[in-house]
Design a protein around this motif. Structure first.
Motif, PDB file in Angstrom:
ATOM      1  N   PRO A 160      14.585   1.417   2.959  1.00 49.01           N
ATOM      2  CA  PRO A 160      13.805   0.508   3.803  1.00 49.01           C
ATOM      3  C   PRO A 160      13.137   1.193   4.988  1.00 49.01           C
ATOM      4  O   PRO A 160      11.980   0.912   5.320  1.00 49.01           O
ATOM      5  CB  PRO A 160      14.844  -0.525   4.264  1.00 49.01           C
ATOM      6  N   LYS A 161      13.860   2.124   5.628  1.00 47.40           N
ATOM      7  CA  LYS A 161      13.273   2.827   6.774  1.00 47.40           C
ATOM      8  C   LYS A 161      12.054   3.640   6.352  1.00 47.40           C
ATOM      9  O   LYS A 161      11.050   3.704   7.080  1.00 47.40           O
ATOM     10  CB  LYS A 161      14.328   3.742   7.415  1.00 47.40           C
ATOM     11  N   GLU A 162      12.116   4.280   5.154  1.00 49.53           N
ATOM     12  CA  GLU A 162      10.974   5.045   4.651  1.00 49.53           C
ATOM     13  C   GLU A 162       9.776   4.132   4.411  1.00 49.53           C
ATOM     14  O   GLU A 162       8.632   4.496   4.704  1.00 49.53           O
ATOM     15  CB  GLU A 162      11.344   5.740   3.340  1.00 49.53           C
ATOM     16  N   ILE A 163      10.044   2.950   3.847  1.00 45.81           N
ATOM     17  CA  ILE A 163       8.962   2.008   3.556  1.00 45.81           C
ATOM     18  C   ILE A 163       8.268   1.585   4.843  1.00 45.81           C
ATOM     19  O   ILE A 163       7.032   1.588   4.942  1.00 45.81           O
ATOM     20  CB  ILE A 163       9.498   0.773   2.809  1.00 45.81           C
ATOM     21  N   ILE A 164       9.061   1.228   5.850  1.00 42.49           N
ATOM     22  CA  ILE A 164       8.499   0.782   7.130  1.00 42.49           C
ATOM     23  C   ILE A 164       7.699   1.898   7.789  1.00 42.49           C
ATOM     24  O   ILE A 164       6.563   1.694   8.256  1.00 42.49           O
ATOM     25  CB  ILE A 164       9.621   0.301   8.072  1.00 42.49           C
ATOM     26  N   THR A 165       8.285   3.106   7.832  1.00 42.93           N
ATOM     27  CA  THR A 165       7.607   4.242   8.464  1.00 42.93           C
ATOM     28  C   THR A 165       6.290   4.555   7.774  1.00 42.93           C
ATOM     29  O   THR A 165       5.252   4.760   8.421  1.00 42.93           O
ATOM     30  CB  THR A 165       8.514   5.486   8.434  1.00 42.93           C
ATOM     31  N   GLU A 166       6.314   4.577   6.434  1.00 43.74           N
ATOM     32  CA  GLU A 166       5.097   4.875   5.673  1.00 43.74           C
ATOM     33  C   GLU A 166       4.065   3.766   5.860  1.00 43.74           C
ATOM     34  O   GLU A 166       2.859   4.052   5.999  1.00 43.74           O
ATOM     35  CB  GLU A 166       5.443   5.038   4.194  1.00 43.74           C
ATOM     36  N   HIS A 212       0.835  -1.199   0.000  1.00 45.84           N
ATOM     37  CA  HIS A 212       0.000   0.000   0.000  1.00 45.84           C
ATOM     38  C   HIS A 212       0.871   1.251   0.000  1.00 45.84           C
ATOM     39  O   HIS A 212       0.363   2.351  -0.167  1.00 45.84           O
ATOM     40  CB  HIS A 212      -0.919   0.020   1.226  1.00 45.84           C
ATOM     41  N   VAL A 213       2.180   1.083   0.219  1.00 44.57           N
ATOM     42  CA  VAL A 213       3.111   2.218   0.212  1.00 44.57           C
ATOM     43  C   VAL A 213       3.303   2.680  -1.224  1.00 44.57           C
ATOM     44  O   VAL A 213       3.746   1.906  -2.073  1.00 44.57           O
ATOM     45  CB  VAL A 213       4.466   1.825   0.839  1.00 44.57           C
ATOM     46  N   PRO A 214       2.983   3.943  -1.545  1.00 43.42           N
ATOM     47  CA  PRO A 214       3.059   4.393  -2.946  1.00 43.42           C
ATOM     48  C   PRO A 214       4.481   4.673  -3.411  1.00 43.42           C
ATOM     49  O   PRO A 214       5.331   5.108  -2.636  1.00 43.42           O
ATOM     50  CB  PRO A 214       2.229   5.685  -2.934  1.00 43.42           C
ATOM     51  N   LEU A 267      13.118  -6.992   4.850  1.00 38.99           N
ATOM     52  CA  LEU A 267      12.565  -6.092   3.839  1.00 38.99           C
ATOM     53  C   LEU A 267      13.662  -5.736   2.849  1.00 38.99           C
ATOM     54  O   LEU A 267      14.697  -5.187   3.218  1.00 38.99           O
ATOM     55  CB  LEU A 267      12.018  -4.820   4.486  1.00 38.99           C
ATOM     56  N   GLU A 268      13.440  -6.069   1.583  1.00 36.11           N
ATOM     57  CA  GLU A 268      14.397  -5.752   0.521  1.00 36.11           C
ATOM     58  C   GLU A 268      13.774  -4.698  -0.386  1.00 36.11           C
ATOM     59  O   GLU A 268      12.780  -4.954  -1.057  1.00 36.11           O
ATOM     60  CB  GLU A 268      14.728  -7.009  -0.287  1.00 36.11           C
ATOM     61  N   SER A 269      14.348  -3.501  -0.386  1.00 31.49           N
ATOM     62  CA  SER A 269      13.823  -2.413  -1.207  1.00 31.49           C
ATOM     63  C   SER A 269      14.296  -2.561  -2.645  1.00 31.49           C
ATOM     64  O   SER A 269      15.432  -2.958  -2.904  1.00 31.49           O
ATOM     65  CB  SER A 269      14.290  -1.070  -0.639  1.00 31.49           C
ATOM     66  N   TRP A 270      13.410  -2.189  -3.591  1.00 30.73           N
ATOM     67  CA  TRP A 270      13.818  -2.163  -4.996  1.00 30.73           C
ATOM     68  C   TRP A 270      14.621  -0.906  -5.301  1.00 30.73           C
ATOM     69  O   TRP A 270      15.202  -0.801  -6.366  1.00 30.73           O
ATOM     70  CB  TRP A 270      12.608  -2.217  -5.921  1.00 30.73           C
TER      71      TRP A 270
END
Length: 223
Positions: free
Chosen positions: A204-210, A5-7, A196-199
């Motif tokens: 990764p921290k931004e993805i988790i926080t969002e 759901h993270v844009p 968590l593996e970011s593309w």
């Protein structure tokens, strides 16, 4: 599920004015859409949430242009972004190879989207696994048991065996058998390994926080 759901930004629409390459327009647009783009969630909003009401403005859409002529291998870095902060993560992704006199002219529009709608908007891969708890008694063949571990996380000292990294245990039960059940392995009820593996679009921290913010908003709506 909340991670999808993270844009993130991805190319959604492509207007092609010239394309004499070996790729059909549809294939060219498809390849452009799958290029991961650096994303700035503070500067852009999703089209559905924008004040322009879907008409497209600088807050919800971002244009890329490509004007190029062969012979040349066209890379992601050849896309010219309207916003210098937003660019392809992997600059050497091959878009198409042009022969002599082949050319491409296009306008590509990127928007914020969610991985639940299309995987090109997915910010990364998230998964988790259980972690083992060990119960170990003294044993006569401690050295043999320690050497039996295929991932080398056991150390022997006299009759004692110590686990050096239980997170690396692959639950093969080799040590349980070799120790004649002096070692018991059970799944932990209080801990797990979260990965968590970011593309690359977001850290990764931004993805988790969002993701946490989105989840909290959903809980507020539910309550």
């Amino acid at each position: 599920l909340v991670v999808n759901h993270v844009p993130t930004l991805a190319i959604e629409n492509v207007a092609i004015s010239k394309n004499s390459s070996a790729l059909y327009d549809e294939m060219l647009a498809h390849r452009l859409g799958l290029i991961p783009l650096k994303t700035d969630l503070k500067s852009y909003v999703q089209v559905a949430d924008c004040k322009c009401k879907g008409e497209g403005c600088s807050q919800c859409t971002l244009n890329f242009t490509l004007r190029i002529k062969g012979p040349k291998t066209v890379y992601a870095e050849d896309l010219i972004s309207q916003d210098p902060k937003i660019e392809p993560i992997h600059k050497k992704i091959v878009i198409v190879k042009l022969l002599e006199n082949q050319e491409i002219e296009l306008l590509a529009t990127a928007v914020l989207g969610q991985g639940r709608d299309h995987m090109k908007f997915s910010p990364g891969l998230m998964y988790y696994q259980g972690i083992a708890d060990f119960s170990i008694k003294d044993m006569d063949n401690a050295e043999l048991v320690a050497k039996s571990c295929p991932v080398n996380i056991l150390e022997a000292s006299g009759k004692k065996v110590k686990v050096t990294d239980k997170a690396a245990c692959i639950l093969c039960n080799e040590c349980v058998e070799k120790s004649e059940k002096k070692i018991q392995i059970t799944p932990s009820e209080t801990a797990f390994i979260f990965t968590l593996e970011s593309w690359g679009q977001l850290e990764p921290k931004e993805i988790i926080t969002e993701a946490i913010d989105l989840y909290n908003n959903k809980l507020d709506q539910f309550s």
